[in-house]
Scaffold this motif. Structure first.
Motif, PDB file in Angstrom:
ATOM      1  N   GLN A  27     -35.925  23.135 -19.380  1.00 35.26           N
ATOM      2  CA  GLN A  27     -34.574  22.589 -19.375  1.00 35.26           C
ATOM      3  C   GLN A  27     -33.579  23.576 -18.773  1.00 35.26           C
ATOM      4  N   ARG A  28     -33.804  24.854 -18.983  1.00 32.32           N
ATOM      5  CA  ARG A  28     -32.879  25.859 -18.490  1.00 32.32           C
ATOM      6  C   ARG A  28     -33.036  26.115 -16.996  1.00 32.32           C
ATOM      7  N   ILE A  29     -34.258  25.981 -16.493  1.00 29.75           N
ATOM      8  CA  ILE A  29     -34.495  26.323 -15.085  1.00 29.75           C
ATOM      9  C   ILE A  29     -34.560  25.086 -14.193  1.00 29.75           C
ATOM     10  N   CYS A  72     -42.811  27.982  -8.148  1.00 24.02           N
ATOM     11  CA  CYS A  72     -41.428  28.275  -8.562  1.00 24.02           C
ATOM     12  C   CYS A  72     -41.261  28.115 -10.065  1.00 24.02           C
ATOM     13  N   TRP A  73     -41.885  27.090 -10.635  1.00 20.03           N
ATOM     14  CA  TRP A  73     -41.787  26.909 -12.096  1.00 20.03           C
ATOM     15  C   TRP A  73     -42.328  28.130 -12.840  1.00 20.03           C
ATOM     16  N   SER A  74     -43.481  28.644 -12.397  1.00 22.75           N
ATOM     17  CA  SER A  74     -44.073  29.784 -13.106  1.00 22.75           C
ATOM     18  C   SER A  74     -43.205  31.029 -12.991  1.00 22.75           C
ATOM     19  N   GLU A 116     -38.796  34.673 -15.499  1.00 16.96           N
ATOM     20  CA  GLU A 116     -37.454  35.254 -15.474  1.00 16.96           C
ATOM     21  C   GLU A 116     -36.613  34.747 -16.644  1.00 16.96           C
ATOM     22  N   GLU A 117     -36.694  33.447 -16.929  1.00 18.29           N
ATOM     23  CA  GLU A 117     -35.863  32.874 -17.993  1.00 18.29           C
ATOM     24  C   GLU A 117     -36.313  33.332 -19.377  1.00 18.29           C
ATOM     25  N   GLU A 150     -33.767  38.510 -24.429  1.00 20.12           N
ATOM     26  CA  GLU A 150     -32.904  39.679 -24.300  1.00 20.12           C
ATOM     27  C   GLU A 150     -31.827  39.682 -25.371  1.00 20.12           C
ATOM     28  N   GLU A 151     -31.338  38.500 -25.747  1.00 23.34           N
ATOM     29  CA  GLU A 151     -30.319  38.361 -26.788  1.00 23.34           C
ATOM     30  C   GLU A 151     -30.999  37.829 -28.047  1.00 23.34           C
TER      31      GLU A 151
END
Length: 364
Positions: A70-72, A298-300, A305-306, A312-313
């Motif tokens: 959903q984010r990418i 690209c999905w992988s 990255e996402e 990270e948070e």
């Protein structure tokens, strides 16, 4: 003690340390709680991946229910659109189409892979450090809840226990940026434990978690009981206070010092340019079949990255982040267990039961 499904062990003679270090006899009930608490709801465990989940995970990907997907999806759909346009260009105007050699993408792909790995590892290091900090907080509060009923008067232990229970909730609200109004709405458990006077003392404080620690330190410093006059006992309290302050400071450091923005931006730019030019490498070889291949590649890469950005948070509300609410509920139940064995602090038992009941109603 009977009732409520709780059973307490009592001893006729318990040990109590006097001011001079000698062992004195006491006929008070033992503070040891029987492990049988059948009616107490258990803290839910975090969901863990199992190899049996492969089909469900694949279905959530195909049905676009994956949180990472959903984010990418915007970035992914853009690159699929570029691949489709490049395929149309190749098939309907081949004379103007310019293919690219595989060598530049092979060399750049190796560097891109290292960037993504380092970026994800840096994010996971922050995630794991946050978990260790919060684990130390849980241990420190458990130690304080073990000590306080023994060495304080009933009134002091009552006031101290209320602040002890609410500290993790105040820390969570502080880290996820809730203001006082939102705190009252999203963390009603806090208000059930604090007295009106304590609530008033915390009002207007920018860092309520730190303010609650100062209030606990003041209770210990102003106590006149014999046990708390002993340097060794006070040092035990101070050691745990220092641990909680260190936890607060460490979590604030992780929150306020993210991975350098230039690192993330460079990785994102590098990945976007590499994936945008990938169709000019694969389409001359695979033609229309290159479109789904590019989508999968690209999905992988975008997902890796996402995932780094997500973990990270670690203090947010996302399912991939640390579930601080679960840690808060764990502390609440542990302190409740330690204080119930005191045999007189009924507010803690009732408040915990009411909080659990309200939580189950919200889940239903």
């Amino acid at each position: 003690k009977s009732g409520g499904g709780l059973r307490f062990r009592e001893t006729e003679v318990n040990r109590k340390i006097s001011t001079n270090g000698a062992i004195m006899e006491s006929t008070e009930p033992s503070l040891l709680l029987s492990p049988e608490v059948p009616n107490t709801p258990k803290i839910p465990n975090r969901s863990r991946y199992s190899s049996k989940d492969w089909s469900r995970n694949l279905i959530t990907l195909v049905t676009w229910k994956s949180s990472i997907l959903q984010r990418i999806k915007g970035h992914l759909l853009f690159n699929v659109l570029v691949a489709l346009l490049a395929a149309f260009w190749k098939n309907f105007s081949p004379q103007s189409f310019f293919p690219m050699s595989t060598t530049p993408h092979s060399l750049a792909g190796a560097a891109l892979s290292l960037l993504l790995v380092f970026r994800t590892n840096a994010a996971y290091d922050r995630f794991w450090e946050a978990r260790k900090k919060l684990g130390g907080m849980v241990n420190g509060i458990r130690d304080l809840s073990r000590l306080a009923p023994f060495v304080m008067t009933r009134a002091e232990a009552d006031e101290f226990g209320r602040l002890l229970v609410t500290f993790p909730y105040l820390l969570r609200s502080h880290l996820i940026g809730l203001q006082d109004g939102l705190l009252r709405e999203s963390e009603p458990v806090v208000l059930k434990f604090l007295t009106p006077l304590q609530q008033k003392q915390l009002e207007g404080k920018s860092n309520k978690a730190l303010a609650s620690l100062y209030m606990m330190s003041e209770i210990v410093a102003s106590s006149k009981t014999e046990s708390l006059q002993m340097t060794a006992v006070r040092n035990m309290f101070e050691k745990n206070f220092a641990m909680l302050i260190s936890t607060l400071g460490g979590c604030e450091r992780l929150l306020n010092c993210p991975v350098p923005l230039s690192y993330s931006r460079h990785t994102s730019r590098f990945l976007t340019i590499w994936s945008m030019t990938l169709p000019f490498v694969l389409i001359p070889v695979l033609n229309w079949s290159a479109v789904p291949v590019i989508a999968i590649i690209c999905w992988s890469l975008f997902s890796i990255e996402e995932i780094g950005h997500s973990i990270e948070e670690p203090f947010g509300m996302d399912s991939n982040e640390l579930q601080m609410r679960t840690l808060c509920d764990t502390v609440r139940k542990d302190v409740s267990t330690a204080y119930e064995s005191r045999g007189g602090l009924e507010w803690l038992t009732h408040a915990c039961a009411e909080a659990d009941s309200n939580k189950r109603k919200d889940e239903e």
